[in-house]
Motif scaffolding. Structure first.
Motif, PDB file in Angstrom:
ATOM      1  N   TYR A 275       0.855  -1.194   0.000  1.00 13.08           N
ATOM      2  CA  TYR A 275       0.000   0.000   0.000  1.00 13.08           C
ATOM      3  C   TYR A 275       0.884   1.234   0.000  1.00 13.08           C
ATOM      4  O   TYR A 275       1.760   1.366   0.869  1.00 13.08           O
ATOM      5  CB  TYR A 275      -0.867  -0.043   1.265  1.00 13.08           C
ATOM      6  N   LEU A 276       0.710   2.119  -0.975  1.00 13.55           N
ATOM      7  CA  LEU A 276       1.445   3.392  -0.992  1.00 13.55           C
ATOM      8  C   LEU A 276       0.497   4.537  -1.293  1.00 13.55           C
ATOM      9  O   LEU A 276      -0.077   4.590  -2.391  1.00 13.55           O
ATOM     10  CB  LEU A 276       2.558   3.382  -2.037  1.00 13.55           C
ATOM     11  N   PHE A 291       4.596   5.356 -11.827  1.00 12.38           N
ATOM     12  CA  PHE A 291       4.797   4.474 -10.685  1.00 12.38           C
ATOM     13  C   PHE A 291       3.742   3.353 -10.665  1.00 12.38           C
ATOM     14  O   PHE A 291       4.058   2.184 -10.418  1.00 12.38           O
ATOM     15  CB  PHE A 291       4.732   5.312  -9.400  1.00 12.38           C
ATOM     16  N   THR A 292       2.493   3.724 -10.954  1.00  9.42           N
ATOM     17  CA  THR A 292       1.412   2.718 -10.963  1.00  9.42           C
ATOM     18  C   THR A 292       1.671   1.670 -12.040  1.00  9.42           C
ATOM     19  O   THR A 292       1.445   0.473 -11.838  1.00  9.42           O
ATOM     20  CB  THR A 292       0.045   3.404 -11.181  1.00  9.42           C
ATOM     21  N   GLN A 293       2.172   2.144 -13.161  1.00  9.94           N
ATOM     22  CA  GLN A 293       2.542   1.227 -14.241  1.00  9.94           C
ATOM     23  C   GLN A 293       3.591   0.224 -13.747  1.00  9.94           C
ATOM     24  O   GLN A 293       3.525  -0.960 -14.031  1.00  9.94           O
ATOM     25  CB  GLN A 293       3.107   2.086 -15.391  1.00  9.94           C
ATOM     26  N   LYS A 298       1.049  -5.251  -7.994  1.00 12.73           N
ATOM     27  CA  LYS A 298       1.252  -5.869  -6.682  1.00 12.73           C
ATOM     28  C   LYS A 298       0.984  -4.922  -5.516  1.00 12.73           C
ATOM     29  O   LYS A 298       0.984  -5.351  -4.359  1.00 12.73           O
ATOM     30  CB  LYS A 298       2.687  -6.416  -6.585  1.00 12.73           C
ATOM     31  N   THR A 299       0.773  -3.657  -5.805  1.00 15.16           N
ATOM     32  CA  THR A 299       0.640  -2.664  -4.733  1.00 15.16           C
ATOM     33  C   THR A 299      -0.567  -1.777  -4.969  1.00 15.16           C
ATOM     34  O   THR A 299      -0.865  -1.418  -6.103  1.00 15.16           O
ATOM     35  CB  THR A 299       1.905  -1.766  -4.702  1.00 15.16           C
ATOM     36  N   VAL A 300      -1.248  -1.435  -3.882  1.00 18.93           N
ATOM     37  CA  VAL A 300      -2.348  -0.483  -3.973  1.00 18.93           C
ATOM     38  C   VAL A 300      -1.733   0.921  -3.948  1.00 18.93           C
ATOM     39  O   VAL A 300      -1.092   1.308  -2.971  1.00 18.93           O
ATOM     40  CB  VAL A 300      -3.327  -0.673  -2.784  1.00 18.93           C
ATOM     41  N   ASN A 324      -4.407   3.217  -8.745  1.00 17.98           N
ATOM     42  CA  ASN A 324      -5.453   2.191  -8.842  1.00 17.98           C
ATOM     43  C   ASN A 324      -6.399   2.246  -7.642  1.00 17.98           C
ATOM     44  O   ASN A 324      -7.195   1.346  -7.432  1.00 17.98           O
ATOM     45  CB  ASN A 324      -4.841   0.789  -9.027  1.00 17.98           C
ATOM     46  N   ALA A 325      -6.286   3.323  -6.864  1.00 17.17           N
ATOM     47  CA  ALA A 325      -7.152   3.467  -5.695  1.00 17.17           C
ATOM     48  C   ALA A 325      -7.264   4.938  -5.304  1.00 17.17           C
ATOM     49  O   ALA A 325      -6.393   5.748  -5.636  1.00 17.17           O
ATOM     50  CB  ALA A 325      -6.578   2.673  -4.527  1.00 17.17           C
ATOM     51  N   ILE A 326      -8.333   5.250  -4.587  1.00 21.38           N
ATOM     52  CA  ILE A 326      -8.557   6.633  -4.125  1.00 21.38           C
ATOM     53  C   ILE A 326      -8.947   6.636  -2.657  1.00 21.38           C
ATOM     54  O   ILE A 326      -9.696   5.760  -2.203  1.00 21.38           O
ATOM     55  CB  ILE A 326      -9.658   7.325  -4.975  1.00 21.38           C
TER      56      ILE A 326
END
Ligand code: PGA
Ligand code: ZN
Length: 403
Positions: A275-276, A291-293, A298-300, A324-326
């Protein structure tokens, strides 16, 4: 009868000792809903205005003179109607007249009154399609503080235990165990130092970011071994706080955007971070996307200051695949209905949502109800401290209800 018989607003104090407000809404059927407004320290630039010019006293006066009379007698049955009325009374695009914190308290208090009137749990009023109240969020639990929440700590603002067990009794147990294990580790490392706790109840110690990550990941591993429950390390960097003139400025290094991407990608691999949150500053959509790419499978990757729960900023993030998250904080946008609209847009795109407290908070439990209602990936509410544990205890209560 869900007509409002009384609505009041009074000054109270939050967990930091800052003045805030509590709204109380009473229906004609004598159902009472009460809610206070939390407040942030590392606030995003694009949040609605927390208070009008003149602060809490001005907000109270405006409420008495021009808000209360327009809310009395109004129906609370229709949540959207109530929240739209708050917008109409405010008359600005960012709650500059009422104060977003006043709107939040009134929006939540009305919803809680409505739930009481109907004799149901609040989550059922807020439930998104397909949510049945039997799936519970991971705990995103703050164990160590730095940045703006802790003087003398590391630059990274929050070190989290991401506690992923399905049942609240397990996820809460593991999160608390990590917090305790970190306390022991810090006492061992600094036997003569008076350790403290930061605004969100996490430990504060004179450590570096890397030392913090080592302690956190060791504590998670220890709890996985002893309790056999899934708990992994995560971070909220709140990177806007140490971003100046295009560089991320740490005590021991200064990184440009590409350097920060490379540095964090290495930390994700080295410490197994799952989680970041806010790994880049609040306007850096392109860095987020890069970074998301790199790590998103593997990480939220969560945007907090990046989106400020605002559907327009989220739309940009969706287009640019910035994360990929808010993170969802109701008082960043002002009402429950607005927050739910943002949740819906994120869910429609297959993104995760994380329902979050603020660093200055209150001993209320409704946040846990909102997390369950929205099928959130996570409930970010800290671990220790009365205002933090209130939300975990509410989750435990929901987990223990008969099916
Ligand atoms: P705030 O920060 O509540 O102080 O704004 C919390 C966070 O950055 O998540
Ligand atoms: Zn954050």
């Amino acid at each position: 009868m869900t007509e409002v018989r009384e609505v009041s607003l009074r000054p109270i104090y939050d967990s930091r000792g800052a003045l805030t407000v509590e709204a109380a809404v009473t229906t004609a059927g004598a159902a009472l809903g009460c809610a206070g407004a939390p407040s942030g320290a590392s606030t995003g630039t694009h949040e609605v205005r927390a208070w009008p010019e003149g602060g809490v006293p001005a907000a109270l006066q405006t409420f008495r003179e021009s808000v209360r009379p327009r809310l009395l007698g109004r129906e609370v049955e229709d949540a959207t109607g109530w929240d739209e009325a708050l917008h109409a009374i405010d008359g600005t695009p960012n709650f500059a007249h009422l104060g977003g914190n006043v709107a939040t308290a009134l929006s939540v208090a009305a919803a809680l009154a409505r739930a009481k009137e109907r004799g149901v749990e609040p989550w059922s009023l807020w439930a998104r399609p397909g949510v049945d109240g039997r799936r519970f969020p991971a705990i995103v639990g703050n164990c160590m503080n730095g940045g703006r929440h802790a003087i003398g700590g590391p630059e990274f603002q929050e070190f989290h235990a991401i506690s992923l067990a399905e049942r609240p009794e397990d996820s809460v147990r593991a999160a608390v165990a990590v917090h305790h294990a970190i306390g022991k580790a810090l006492q061992g490392k600094f036997p003569t130092l008076a350790l403290g706790r930061g605004d969100e109840g996490g430990w504060v110690a004179p450590i570096t970011n890397l030392e913090g990550l080592e302690i956190l990941s060791a504590a998670c591993a220890q709890v996985r071994d002893s309790l056999h429950l899934p708990v992994q390390p995560g971070l909220d960097l709140a990177a806007s706080e140490f971003f100046r003139d295009g560089r991320y400025r740490y005590r021991d290094r200064s990184l440009d955007a590409a350097g920060q991407v490379a540095y964090l990608t290495e930390l994700v691999d080295r410490f197994g971070l799952v989680y970041l949150e806010d790994p880049f500053a609040e306007e850096e959509f392109a860095s987020f996307a890069e970074f998301t790419q790199a790590v998103g499978s593997k990480t939220v990757v969560v945007g907090d200051d990046l989106y400020t729960t605002d559907p327009i900023r989220l739309a940009r993030g969706l287009t640019e695949r910035a994360s990929n998250a808010i993170l969802i904080k109701v008082n960043q946008i002002g009402t429950i209905s607005d927050a739910l609209a943002t949740v819906d847009a994120a869910r429609a795109a297959g993104w995760k949502t994380v329902t979050s407290h603020r660093s200055g908070d209150l001993p209320d439990g409704w946040l846990a109800q909102l997390a369950v209602a929205t099928g959130a990936y996570g409930l970010k509410c800290g671990i220790l401290g009365g205002e933090r544990v209130a939300k975990l205890n509410e989750l435990l209560r929901l987990g223990a209800l008969p099916t």
